[in-house]
Design an enzyme around this catalytic site. Structure first.
Site: not given
Ligand SMILES: [Mg+2]
Ligand SMILES: [Zn+2]
Lengths: 497, 493, 99
Positions: B80, B155, B179
């Protein structure tokens, strides 16, 4: 148009009662910064003592320095504070480029140390200054203002930031309001900062040098009519020497008294002290001050100093400077006034170290309060900043005691030491300054002087011994002052007596 | 092996160890897959082709030299873009960090590199991890491989979509309010949020420091556990890192895979028993509970009365911390600078930089957080939220006296179409209704696929007590053994 | 009643160093109002005797020894700087009231 006469300092004190408060920031002398492993050396090349943490690179996290926590607790204990059993760091949020995270990790409503006191001496009287809190935070970077006339922020077109200092542990010591000291308020302020400096120095946790910024002082001042509520206070920043602490309070008392006397109001604001004029000018008004939005620092866990550890630190505290000074005074056999002169000159530790290096107290005192104080004063530097160590002073005095130097020669040798030519013995040897004690050479010089001054010699032979001075002078001249006058005199009498 | 991109990380590890395939081959296969499908999916913000090949070759060499290698050596992974990767762009999907290459590695990158894993690139996300759909990425959204017109969750939508699109077998996510888990749920993949403090935050660009938790994502529970074991454990550079042994999550996953849950007590959270959730989601969830009962688990309903206050508390705590954490993005030391015309003051330039560099959701949260921390409002907002946090922790503690784990749907709805929740920010926030309590408490939780609703994946959430991460792996693996994994429709290449 | 006004949002934006546009101010004021009204519910349950939780892990005294760790060289330190000068970070002129 009528002009109001300016109130003097004494006028001001007839009408108003000053209340002062002091906030002192002390940079700790730890090897590394507060929340990262970067070194803390003073004067390094810009941005060479930085890492992801103290540059606030995205993702970096703080870890608290144990030595800094310990030093703060020791300062708190030395100032007779209670040590929190549980406390937290907090974030103080405001934008400023010398603060890389745009918040400062500090402490807010849970300081490490609270409710202490420090006794200070003013004119032979003891004044107790109460301490509100001692907390730990981090220092900011340094900003160089470019394009202005004076290197100041005013008029600068841009600024350059160096983060070497950012994150160095900073201890903030805040007093409670000091009331009832009247006209002595400026002296109390100075005595407090001096004593605080000595206390911290005795703990060995900081070099507490105001001129290098490792100790910085903000002074709060307000005036009130006797019996009335306290007036609005101002906070004077940029007070960077002991002398300035006194001057800043004094000038702020005069300024505020004149404003009030003219029917004006004191604005709660930050003011800046100027060393050159000795006056303060207005800075940021507190009314527009930012809301710091303090909240507990989520990246650090709470501190809970173990009471046993705190007790250990307390037991190991050094003697307080006041007690220590009293002990030295007794050991050195000095009167109060004599000791006070040493304190005022900032020479206590220097003389102590000189005595420890093997000199008599009188011998050490003679140099530090005499020749060296004079030279320091001439150069406008502190005594401790002179380029001579207590050990060197001790050696110098020893050479005098051994008769190898007389006072005049010793002063010349000291000049060499201060010029960086080495230890006194080395300077003496290199410059050939030793007292001539070789009687052969001395006798030759005496014989030459007698031969060159037959009339004087006759006078001495006829019993006018006081005429020997002329011959002694002649001998000293040929030996370039390196003869011992007493010995020369004895030789002359022996020849002509 | 016909297509290594379909293999699990555990399988790849075995194939690599047996010399059946090289790390370079595995890496090239995944880079090829990315090249083929990422135009459609947009899971990646940056693909490190050269770096990945170079690393893979090193591992192949190390293996040839008979060096001791871990079980995931040579296995590719996607990271990420909120994790600092030395020399590799790290943007947090924000314009304000465009082009920033960190001069240091996050602790978990050091561990991943140390395990011999091969980083393929950085995945898309909502800007600074604020969002539940990746629609708040400054570089355009990620598309859900199950339906390219729908959100992949957020996210960490990029990290989840990369798994579902077979672009990577493993990925790293971060979970502040869900997330990792919610993207896992809506993409039919597995995502675990470890115990707060169980994985290091050093090098994770902070959104909400007291909640942020990095964690593993994969297509199977066992793979998730294998990655968990690599990244977890004490880090002296993170003051909130727990100095305690990591529970054996891999063994727990293997135990669960045997399909026996005899003696395990599941708690059904009464407050999450349907209100606000889509009927199809609730139906899939109930079927999954039935499946677990068949494996021997006992089910008890427990009440956690304060869980319904978790969402409001979260939307005060997270923005408050974010308003402070994001203050460092000011155009002085790194990143974007806007409006420096030689005339404007620093304050003006900073304000223009932050205005241009942050997206609307980030600005909203900064403003809310600034408000909630202001003197005069602190007690009513931030202070109260911190108290709710205490109450939620008490609810969890009481519940775990009765049951081993708590279960709920991961998120109330399946993947929704783009644009359907952006107009009203609060509608977006509801996606995290069931995941947020865990973050406020600090315990671990995992999302495991539990079937489909309207043809789209549904996630099953298992929450465990602090430091008992192994429990959720056991139950998760058991569920997987009963229901199997989900396979998305083929992306037309 | 609105929880937050347009003027308050403008003040908060200034505090946060965000040069928001008028259009944003209008939009944010409305959105923040909805959000704040929703989150204000935290006041319903949290009584005075409930202690606040700032950290979910009950750790204390996590400290580091005072030992130097190598940091970044100046080139690395300044590698991301938008405007480095003289091995420092250059910034535009600083308004005096900020000092
Ligand atoms: Mg301070
Ligand atoms: Zn550092």
């Amino acid at each position: 148009m009528t002009t109001l006469a300016m109130l003097t300092y004494d006028d001001a004190l007839e009408r108003f009662e000053p209340v002062i408060g002091l906030e002192t920031h002390v940079e700790l002398g730890t090897a590394t910064k507060m929340f990262c492993g970067c070194p803390t050396e003073f004067g390094a090349e810009p941005n060479t003592q930085v890492c992801p943490v103290c540059l606030a690179l995205p993702g970096a996290l703080p870890v608290a320095n144990k030595a800094a926590i310990e030093a703060t607790i020791r300062i708190g204990l030395a100032l007779n504070c209670s040590i929190a059993t549980w406390c937290r760091f907090a974030r103080k949020n405001y934008f400023y480029p010398d603060m890389p995270k745009n918040f400062q990790i500090s402490q807010y409503d849970e300081p490490l140390c609270v409710d202490g006191w420090l006794d200070v001496e003013v004119d032979g009287e003891t004044v107790r200054v109460e301490i509100e809190r001692v907390h730990l935070e981090e220092d900011t970077g340094k900003t160089l203002h470019v394009g202005g006339a004076t290197g100041r922020i005013h008029g600068a077109t841009e600024s350059l930031v160096d983060y070497n200092r950012a994150g160095i542990p900073l201890v903030e010591i805040v007093t409670k309001p000091v009331v009832g000291t009247g006209g002595k308020a400026p002296l109390v302020a100075k005595a407090y900062v001096t004593e605080l400096r000595d206390v911290i120095r005795s703990l060995g946790v900081s070099d507490v040098r105001m001129e290098q910024g490792s100790m910085r002082c903000d002074v709060n001042t307000s005036l009130s009519k006797p019996g009335a509520e306290w007036g609005t206070r101002t906070e004077t920043k940029n007070v960077n020497s002991l002398r300035s602490v006194e001057r800043a309070v004094r000038s702020e008392i005069i300024r505020q008294a004149n404003v009030l006397e003219a029917g004006g109001k004191i604005t709660q604001e930050t003011r800046h002290f100027h060393e050159d004029t000795g006056e303060t000018t207005s800075g940021r008004s507190k009314e527009t001050a930012t809301d710091y939005r303090y909240f507990p620092e989520p990246d650090l866990v709470p501190l809970a100093p173990d009471p046993a550890w705190v007790a250990e630190l307390k037991a190991a505290l050094p003697e307080p400077p006041r007690v220590h000074r009293k002990r030295l005074q007794d050991a050195w056999g000095l009167a109060d006034a004599e000791m006070q002169a040493i304190v005022n000159a900032g020479a206590v530790e220097l003389i102590e170290a000189t005595v420890a290096a093997g000199t008599s107290a009188d011998g050490a005192r003679k140099w530090w309060l005499g020749e060296l104080a004079r030279r320091a004063n001439e150069a406008g530097v502190e005594l401790g900043a002179m380029n001579v160590t207590p050990a060197q002073v001790a050696q110098l005095q020893q050479l005098v005691d051994e008769g190898k130097l007389n006072d005049k020669l010793a002063r010349t040798v000291l000049e060499g030491v201060l010029a960086g030519e080495g230890d006194p013995a080395a300077v003496m040897a290199a410059r050939g300054l030793e007292v001539v004690s070789d009687t052969g050479a001395l006798e030759k010089a005496v014989d030459e002087a007698i031969a060159a001054n037959p009339a004087i010699a006759d006078k001495i032979r006829s019993g006018k011994v006081e005429a020997a001075g002329v011959l002694i002078g002649a001998v000293m001249k040929t030996t370039r002052g390196q003869a011992d006058a007493k010995t020369v005199r004895e030789l002359i009498i022996a020849r002509l007596g | 092996m016909s297509d290594v991109t379909r293999a699990t990380a555990a399988e790849l590890g075995r194939l690599l160890a047996d010399g059946e395939v090289s790390a370079e081959e595995v890496t090239r296969a995944h880079l090829d897959r990315i090249a083929a499908v990422d135009d459609k999916v947009h899971a990646f913000l940056h693909v490190d082709n050269e770096g990945a090949i170079e690393k893979a070759r090193k591992i192949d060499q190390a293996r040839a030299d008979k060096e001791q290698l871990g079980p995931l050596a040579g296995v590719p992974i996607a990271i990420k873009d909120v994790i600092a990767t030395k020399g590799v762009p790290t943007t947090c999907a924000s314009k304000i960090l465009e082009g920033w290459r960190p001069p240091y590695d996050a602790t978990l990158m050091e561990r991943i590199n140390g395990a011999g894993m091969v980083m393929l690139g950085k995945t898309n996300m909502d800007e600074f991890a604020m969002g539940s759909s990746t629609e708040y990425s400054a570089y355009g959204p990620t598309n859900n491989p199950w339906d390219l017109g729908r959100i992949p969750g957020g996210s960490g939508g990029g990290s989840a979509a990369a798994l579902a699109a077979y672009e990577a077998p493993l990925s790293i996510g971060t979970d502040t309010g869900g997330s990792i888990r919610q993207p896992g749920a809506v993409t039919g993949t597995v995502g675990a949020k470890p115990t707060y403090g169980g994985t290091s935050r050093y090098g994770l660009v902070a959104f909400s420091s007291s909640l942020d938790t990095p964690g593993p994502c994969a297509r199977t529970v066992e793979d998730t556990a294998l990655l968990h074991a690599v990244i977890a454990g004490h880090d002296p550079r993170d003051s909130t890192s727990i100095d305690a042994p990591v529970p054996d999550v891999v063994a727990a996953a293997k135990l669960g895979a045997t399909g026996d849950l005899t003696g395990v007590k599941l708690g059904l959270v009464k407050e999450f028993s349907g209100e606000g959730a889509e009927p199809g989601v609730m139906a899939a969830f109930r079927d999954a509970v039935d499946a677990l009962v068949k494996l021997g688990a006992e089910v008890v309903e427990v009440s956690c009365p304060h869980f319904l206050y978790a969402l409001p508390a979260y939307y005060l705590i997270a923005p408050s911390e974010c308003s402070s954490n994001l203050a460092r993005f000011d155009g002085v030391r790194y990143g974007l600078r806007v409006g420096d015309d030689g005339n404007r003051s620093l304050e003006e330039v900073m304000s223009l930089t932050r205005e241009a560099g942050f997206g609307a959701e980030v600005k909203r949260r900064i403003i809310i957080g600034t408000y909630a921390l202001s003197s005069g409002y602190y007690d009513a907002y931030y202070g109260q939220a911190q108290k709710v946090r205490t109450l939620i922790t008490r609810d969890f503690t009481a519940a775990f006296e009765q049951v081993d784990v708590l279960v709920s749907p991961t998120t109330p709805f399946v993947a929704f179409p783009f644009g359907s929740r952006t107009a009203d920010p609060y509608q977006m926030y509801l996606a995290d209704l069931y995941t947020i309590p865990t973050n406020l408490y600090g315990g671990p939780a995992i999302s495991v696929p539990c079937g489909l609703s309207e043809g789209l994946p549904v996630g099953f959430q298992i929450m465990a007590p602090t430091l008992a991460d192994d429990r959720m792996y056991r139950v998760g693996a058991a569920l997987e053994s009963a229901l199997g994994t989900l396979t998305p429709p083929d992306l037309e290449v | 009643m609105a929880a937050i006004s347009r003027e308050e949002v403008a003040h908060l934006a200034r505090l946060s160093r965000l040069a928001v546009t008028d259009e944003e101010l209008d939009r944010f004021a409305g959105q923040l109002d909805v959000i704040l009204q929703s989150v204000a519910r935290v006041g319903e349950v949290a009584a005075d005797d409930i202690p606040p939780t700032s950290h979910s892990v009950p750790l204390t005294n996590v400290l580091r020894e005072d030992v130097v760790v190598p940091g970044l060289g100046p080139d690395e330190a300044l590698s991301g700087a938008p405007d480095p000068a003289e091995q420092r970070f250059r910034v535009p002129r600083i308004l005096e009231e900020e000092a």
